[in-house]
Scaffold this motif. Structure first.
Motif, PDB file in Angstrom:
ATOM      1  N   ARG A  84     -26.146  48.705  76.430  1.00 20.40           N
ATOM      2  CA  ARG A  84     -28.204  49.568  76.026  1.00 20.40           C
ATOM      3  C   ARG A  84     -27.649  50.475  75.573  1.00 20.40           C
ATOM      4  NH1 ARG A  84     -32.852  49.959  79.721  1.00 20.40           N
ATOM      5  NH2 ARG A  84     -34.154  50.458  77.681  1.00 20.40           N
ATOM      6  N   ALA A  85     -28.034  51.811  74.580  1.00 18.64           N
ATOM      7  CA  ALA A  85     -27.968  53.047  74.020  1.00 18.64           C
ATOM      8  C   ALA A  85     -29.049  53.335  73.557  1.00 18.64           C
ATOM      9  CB  ALA A  85     -26.889  52.860  73.340  1.00 18.64           C
ATOM     10  N   GLU A  86     -29.862  54.137  73.847  1.00 21.31           N
ATOM     11  CA  GLU A  86     -31.358  54.515  73.048  1.00 21.31           C
ATOM     12  C   GLU A  86     -31.118  55.133  72.830  1.00 21.31           C
ATOM     13  OE1 GLU A  86     -33.628  51.235  74.688  1.00 21.31           O
ATOM     14  OE2 GLU A  86     -33.972  49.342  73.361  1.00 21.31           O
ATOM     15  N   VAL A  87     -32.334  55.815  72.819  1.00 20.60           N
ATOM     16  CA  VAL A  87     -33.271  56.803  72.789  1.00 20.60           C
ATOM     17  C   VAL A  87     -34.698  57.229  72.588  1.00 20.60           C
ATOM     18  CG1 VAL A  87     -33.569  59.765  71.303  1.00 20.60           C
ATOM     19  CG2 VAL A  87     -30.969  57.932  71.496  1.00 20.60           C
ATOM     20  N   PHE A  88     -35.411  58.242  74.123  1.00 19.29           N
ATOM     21  CA  PHE A  88     -37.042  57.985  73.304  1.00 19.29           C
ATOM     22  C   PHE A  88     -37.313  60.214  73.703  1.00 19.29           C
ATOM     23  CE2 PHE A  88     -35.696  54.633  74.718  1.00 19.29           C
ATOM     24  CZ  PHE A  88     -36.413  53.079  74.993  1.00 19.29           C
ATOM     25  N   ALA A  89     -38.373  60.285  72.876  1.00 16.63           N
ATOM     26  CA  ALA A  89     -39.000  60.969  73.003  1.00 16.63           C
ATOM     27  C   ALA A  89     -39.731  61.338  74.269  1.00 16.63           C
ATOM     28  CB  ALA A  89     -40.273  61.060  71.947  1.00 16.63           C
ATOM     29  N   THR A  90     -40.231  62.716  74.496  1.00 13.23           N
ATOM     30  CA  THR A  90     -40.407  62.619  75.426  1.00 13.23           C
ATOM     31  C   THR A  90     -41.708  62.136  75.801  1.00 13.23           C
ATOM     32  OG1 THR A  90     -42.081  65.064  74.709  1.00 13.23           O
ATOM     33  CG2 THR A  90     -40.358  65.202  75.611  1.00 13.23           C
ATOM     34  N   ASP A  91     -42.481  62.228  75.216  1.00 15.96           N
ATOM     35  CA  ASP A  91     -44.377  61.484  75.112  1.00 15.96           C
ATOM     36  C   ASP A  91     -43.083  59.209  75.608  1.00 15.96           C
ATOM     37  OD1 ASP A  91     -42.863  60.397  73.107  1.00 15.96           O
ATOM     38  OD2 ASP A  91     -45.111  61.221  71.837  1.00 15.96           O
ATOM     39  N   GLY A  92     -42.436  59.007  75.470  1.00 15.95           N
ATOM     40  CA  GLY A  92     -42.342  57.497  76.016  1.00 15.95           C
ATOM     41  C   GLY A  92     -41.447  57.047  74.755  1.00 15.95           C
ATOM     42  N   SER A  93     -41.835  57.596  74.085  1.00 10.05           N
ATOM     43  CA  SER A  93     -41.719  56.574  72.444  1.00 10.05           C
ATOM     44  C   SER A  93     -40.673  56.496  71.731  1.00 10.05           C
ATOM     45  CB  SER A  93     -43.313  56.721  71.396  1.00 10.05           C
ATOM     46  OG  SER A  93     -42.636  58.251  71.431  1.00 10.05           O
ATOM     47  N   LYS A  94     -40.330  56.007  71.321  1.00 12.06           N
ATOM     48  CA  LYS A  94     -39.037  54.951  71.189  1.00 12.06           C
ATOM     49  C   LYS A  94     -38.663  55.692  69.821  1.00 12.06           C
ATOM     50  CE  LYS A  94     -35.270  50.821  70.217  1.00 12.06           C
ATOM     51  NZ  LYS A  94     -34.612  51.442  69.303  1.00 12.06           N
ATOM     52  N   VAL A  95     -37.614  56.999  69.864  1.00  9.18           N
ATOM     53  CA  VAL A  95     -37.143  56.727  68.029  1.00  9.18           C
ATOM     54  C   VAL A  95     -36.033  55.815  67.468  1.00  9.18           C
ATOM     55  CG1 VAL A  95     -36.186  58.877  67.583  1.00  9.18           C
ATOM     56  CG2 VAL A  95     -37.066  59.035  69.497  1.00  9.18           C
ATOM     57  N   SER A  96     -36.779  55.952  66.949  1.00  8.88           N
ATOM     58  CA  SER A  96     -36.157  54.838  65.267  1.00  8.88           C
ATOM     59  C   SER A  96     -34.343  54.971  65.005  1.00  8.88           C
ATOM     60  CB  SER A  96     -36.970  54.703  64.271  1.00  8.88           C
ATOM     61  OG  SER A  96     -36.524  53.887  63.174  1.00  8.88           O
ATOM     62  N   ASP A  97     -34.059  54.171  65.042  1.00  6.75           N
ATOM     63  CA  ASP A  97     -32.415  54.180  64.546  1.00  6.75           C
ATOM     64  C   ASP A  97     -32.443  54.697  63.044  1.00  6.75           C
ATOM     65  OD1 ASP A  97     -31.979  53.560  67.343  1.00  6.75           O
ATOM     66  OD2 ASP A  97     -31.760  51.600  66.234  1.00  6.75           O
ATOM     67  N   ALA A  98     -33.370  54.680  62.505  1.00  2.00           N
ATOM     68  CA  ALA A  98     -32.928  55.664  60.857  1.00  2.00           C
ATOM     69  C   ALA A  98     -33.051  57.262  60.844  1.00  2.00           C
ATOM     70  CB  ALA A  98     -33.955  54.935  60.049  1.00  2.00           C
TER      71      ALA A  98
END
Length: 294
Positions: A67-81
């Motif tokens: 699993r590899a994901e990126v989140f912003a500092t406010d906890g929202s997920k950053v889109s792959d696009a």
């Protein structure tokens, strides 16, 4: 972060585990691979590389990453696009398996307006070069697709065209017979009136009869206008009767007129697209390709 409801990870690692440096104007992301515990560097092109492409490179480098994901500092997920250029503007959290890495990109000096204009000109030039180098391949590929579509539509239309030709012949024959029957009835009516006028009765008796026959014909023509909202013009009346016979015959032989019209429209559209693609002002093919088409 660990105490938030629905948190996607359980461990928060200090920011020094993931570092970002700029080399030759490109960001280099250095992180520790969880399986081999080795530091690995990833050079990204922020203008064209997306977050999804970067995560795929990380997973491709270490097969143990599930699993590899990126989140912003406010906890929202950053889109792959999302482009990496946009991601590197602010702090973010990189989640690998169940470990979260706090990442703080270095502050990059803002470009001057003159340098930014030069960069935009370079990007525009690169885009035009890309289009010029790949235009011929794109046109050839598009032409092949259109030719295949035209052949497919013609194959579907062939049995319908044959059925339509038979139906049209039948409808045309019935319409012609109806016209000849009308001519025969009018000739018979004229002969009967002449016979009654000169051999049986006199004109004084037949004049009111001819008047009411003429008035009846005028009423019939007016009734035709009321029903069809068209004047009784012989070519239009012939076409209307032909369509009546055509659609009635089509229903009997289960000829789908709507499907036929749709296929004809699609074929005309494909042929028009092919014609526009082959115009000399748009087509930039080498001489060998043009000779092969001829």
């Amino acid at each position: 972060w660990r105490g938030r409801e629905g948190a996607p990870y359980s461990t928060l690692v200090p920011s020094d585990e993931v570092t970002i440096n700029y080399r030759h104007g490109l960001p280099v992301i250095t992180l520790v691979l969880p399986t081999r515990r080795e530091r690995c560097q990833f050079t990204v092109k922020p203008v064209v590389t997306t977050v999804g492409a970067f995560l795929q490179d990380v997973q491709r480098e270490d097969k143990g990453i599930e699993r590899a994901e990126v989140f912003a500092t406010d906890g929202s997920k950053v889109s792959d696009a999302t482009l990496m250029e946009v991601l590197l503007m602010n702090d973010f959290k990189l989640v690998i398996n169940n470990t979260a890495y706090s990442v703080s990109p270095p502050v990059k000096d803002k470009l001057s307006s003159e340098h930014a204009t030069e960069m935009e000109d370079i990007k525009s030039l690169v885009h035009r070069l890309f289009v010029a180098l790949h235009l011929e391949d794109h046109q050839i590929r598009k032409e092949r697709e259109l030719l295949q579509r035209v052949d497919h539509l013609k194959g579907e239309l062939l049995p319908l065209e044959q059925m339509k030709a038979r139906i049209m012949d039948s409808a045309d024959a019935k319409t012609s017979r109806l016209l000849w029957v009308g001519l025969a009835l009018m000739s018979t009516q004229g002969g009967a009136l002449a016979w009654l006028t000169w051999w049986v009765y006199s004109w004084d008796i037949m004049e009111p009869v001819t008047y009411f026959i003429t008035y009846g014909s005028a009423m019939a023509f007016y009734a035709y206008f009321v029903l069809t909202k068209q004047d009784y013009i012989y070519p239009h009346a012939k076409d209307r009767q032909f369509l009546h016979y055509f659609y009635r015959k089509s229903r009997k032989q289960r000829f789908n007129v709507e499907q036929y019209n749709k296929l004809k429209d699609d074929l005309a559209e494909a042929e028009e697209s092919l014609r526009r693609l082959r115009q000399p002002l748009h087509l930039r093919l080498p001489i060998q390709e043009i000779n092969n088409k001829d």
